[in-house]
Design a protein around this motif. Structure first.
Motif, PDB file in Angstrom:
ATOM      1  N   TRP A 123      69.894 -77.538  48.667  1.00 56.81           N
ATOM      2  CA  TRP A 123      70.881 -78.772  49.811  1.00 56.81           C
ATOM      3  C   TRP A 123      70.260 -79.832  49.956  1.00 56.81           C
ATOM      4  CZ3 TRP A 123      75.202 -75.757  50.877  1.00 56.81           C
ATOM      5  CH2 TRP A 123      75.419 -74.811  50.093  1.00 56.81           C
TER       6      TRP A 123
ATOM      7  N   SER B  85      69.629 -81.999  53.094  1.00 57.63           N
ATOM      8  CA  SER B  85      70.410 -82.480  54.722  1.00 57.63           C
ATOM      9  C   SER B  85      70.155 -83.419  55.213  1.00 57.63           C
ATOM     10  CB  SER B  85      69.088 -80.659  54.619  1.00 57.63           C
ATOM     11  OG  SER B  85      67.783 -81.228  54.456  1.00 57.63           O
ATOM     12  N   GLN B  86      70.881 -83.695  56.305  1.00 55.25           N
ATOM     13  CA  GLN B  86      71.166 -84.890  56.536  1.00 55.25           C
ATOM     14  C   GLN B  86      71.647 -84.691  58.056  1.00 55.25           C
ATOM     15  OE1 GLN B  86      73.202 -87.511  54.442  1.00 55.25           O
ATOM     16  NE2 GLN B  86      74.665 -87.186  55.055  1.00 55.25           N
TER      17      GLN B  86
ATOM     18  N   SER C 254      65.346 -82.158  52.284  1.00 53.45           N
ATOM     19  CA  SER C 254      66.622 -80.385  51.948  1.00 53.45           C
ATOM     20  C   SER C 254      66.145 -79.116  51.919  1.00 53.45           C
ATOM     21  CB  SER C 254      65.694 -80.688  50.230  1.00 53.45           C
ATOM     22  OG  SER C 254      64.452 -80.504  50.181  1.00 53.45           O
ATOM     23  N   ASP C 255      66.812 -78.510  51.739  1.00 55.95           N
ATOM     24  CA  ASP C 255      66.671 -76.854  51.912  1.00 55.95           C
ATOM     25  C   ASP C 255      66.603 -76.281  50.712  1.00 55.95           C
ATOM     26  OD1 ASP C 255      67.232 -76.409  55.905  1.00 55.95           O
ATOM     27  OD2 ASP C 255      67.386 -78.569  54.988  1.00 55.95           O
TER      28      ASP C 255
ATOM     29  N   VAL D   1      62.063 -75.275  54.426  1.00 53.86           N
ATOM     30  CA  VAL D   1      63.019 -76.634  55.324  1.00 53.86           C
ATOM     31  C   VAL D   1      61.664 -78.266  54.772  1.00 53.86           C
ATOM     32  CG1 VAL D   1      63.419 -78.129  57.298  1.00 53.86           C
ATOM     33  CG2 VAL D   1      64.285 -76.126  56.857  1.00 53.86           C
TER      34      VAL D   1
ATOM     35  N   SER E 105      79.528 -77.436  50.498  1.00 54.86           N
ATOM     36  CA  SER E 105      78.545 -77.984  51.439  1.00 54.86           C
ATOM     37  C   SER E 105      78.915 -77.266  52.726  1.00 54.86           C
ATOM     38  CB  SER E 105      79.561 -79.037  51.916  1.00 54.86           C
ATOM     39  OG  SER E 105      80.875 -78.651  52.245  1.00 54.86           O
TER      40      SER E 105
ATOM     41  N   THR F  13      77.986 -77.294  57.523  1.00 56.16           N
ATOM     42  CA  THR F  13      77.404 -78.564  58.479  1.00 56.16           C
ATOM     43  C   THR F  13      77.281 -77.195  59.648  1.00 56.16           C
ATOM     44  OG1 THR F  13      80.363 -78.051  59.080  1.00 56.16           O
ATOM     45  CG2 THR F  13      79.893 -80.356  58.398  1.00 56.16           C
TER      46      THR F  13
ATOM     47  N   MET G 135      74.066 -81.770  61.765  1.00 57.29           N
ATOM     48  CA  MET G 135      73.279 -81.526  60.318  1.00 57.29           C
ATOM     49  C   MET G 135      74.408 -81.349  59.566  1.00 57.29           C
ATOM     50  SD  MET G 135      70.210 -81.895  60.082  1.00 57.29           S
ATOM     51  CE  MET G 135      69.576 -81.220  58.913  1.00 57.29           C
ATOM     52  N   SER G 136      74.370 -82.169  58.464  1.00 56.16           N
ATOM     53  CA  SER G 136      74.994 -81.378  57.428  1.00 56.16           C
ATOM     54  C   SER G 136      74.454 -81.027  55.622  1.00 56.16           C
ATOM     55  CB  SER G 136      76.341 -82.522  57.024  1.00 56.16           C
ATOM     56  OG  SER G 136      75.304 -83.344  56.808  1.00 56.16           O
ATOM     57  N   PHE G 137      75.156 -80.446  54.567  1.00 54.72           N
ATOM     58  CA  PHE G 137      74.277 -80.392  53.800  1.00 54.72           C
ATOM     59  C   PHE G 137      75.475 -80.286  53.012  1.00 54.72           C
ATOM     60  CE2 PHE G 137      72.642 -77.617  57.782  1.00 54.72           C
ATOM     61  CZ  PHE G 137      71.229 -77.700  57.426  1.00 54.72           C
TER      62      PHE G 137
END
Length: 162
Positions: free
Chosen positions: A24, A26-27, A44-45, A60, A128, A130, A148-150
């Motif tokens: 994923w 990630s941000q 990234s995850d 992570v 996705s 969240t 966080m969102s992925f």
């Protein structure tokens, strides 16, 4: 392979963790406090099964502003008494955290520890996620901590549990 050489098969509840499997992007951000500015998070995850599919490995690799942060977490085994998945994470700062994950009938995940907790929602298409995080300093007053969102990366090739 599970079941080979007298290896016990993974619990059927582990299949619910398949929603996390993959890589994923990630941000997110940690919210500002009266003493600290907002911190941007990007990286990234990755979630993949350990052989035997009893534990999910979560890695992570992010930047938090200018700081590089790496975490490895083991999720599992499923605990039928509490209906949760124990989580144990270790980071490159020498810190570790224990939490428990649970999932409701709608597929909403909750991660809960002594001083932090999160709600993770995975999109219906699985592409996705969240997460909203909270923290407490006293065990009773929770404050918003992080969003966080992925986004699942197209090259995600981790194999889910059957």
């Amino acid at each position: 392979m599970p079941g080979d050489d007298n290896t016990p098969a993974p619990r059927p509840e582990n299949r619910r963790l398949n929603a996390l499997v993959g890589r994923w992007r990630s941000q997110g951000r940690m919210t500002a406090t009266p003493t600290d500015p907002e911190i941007r998070i990007a990286g990234s995850d990755t979630y993949e099964w350990l052989a035997g599919e009893h534990f999910l490995i979560h890695r992570v690799d992010v930047r938090m502003n200018d700081e590089h942060v790496e975490v490895i977490e083991m999720i599992g085994p499923y605990d039928p008494a509490s209906r949760t998945y124990p989580m144990r994470s270790f980071d490159n700062r020498g810190e570790f955290v224990t939490m428990r994950a649970s999932v409701d009938d709608d597929g909403v995940w909750t991660f809960a520890g002594e001083t932090e907790r999160a709600t993770l929602v995975i999109a219906e298409d699985g592409g996705s996620m969240t997460a909203e995080w909270e923290r407490t300093d006293d065990g009773s007053n929770w404050r918003h901590w992080m969003d966080m969102s992925f986004t699942k990366m197209p090259d995600s090739s981790a194999v889910p549990c059957p």
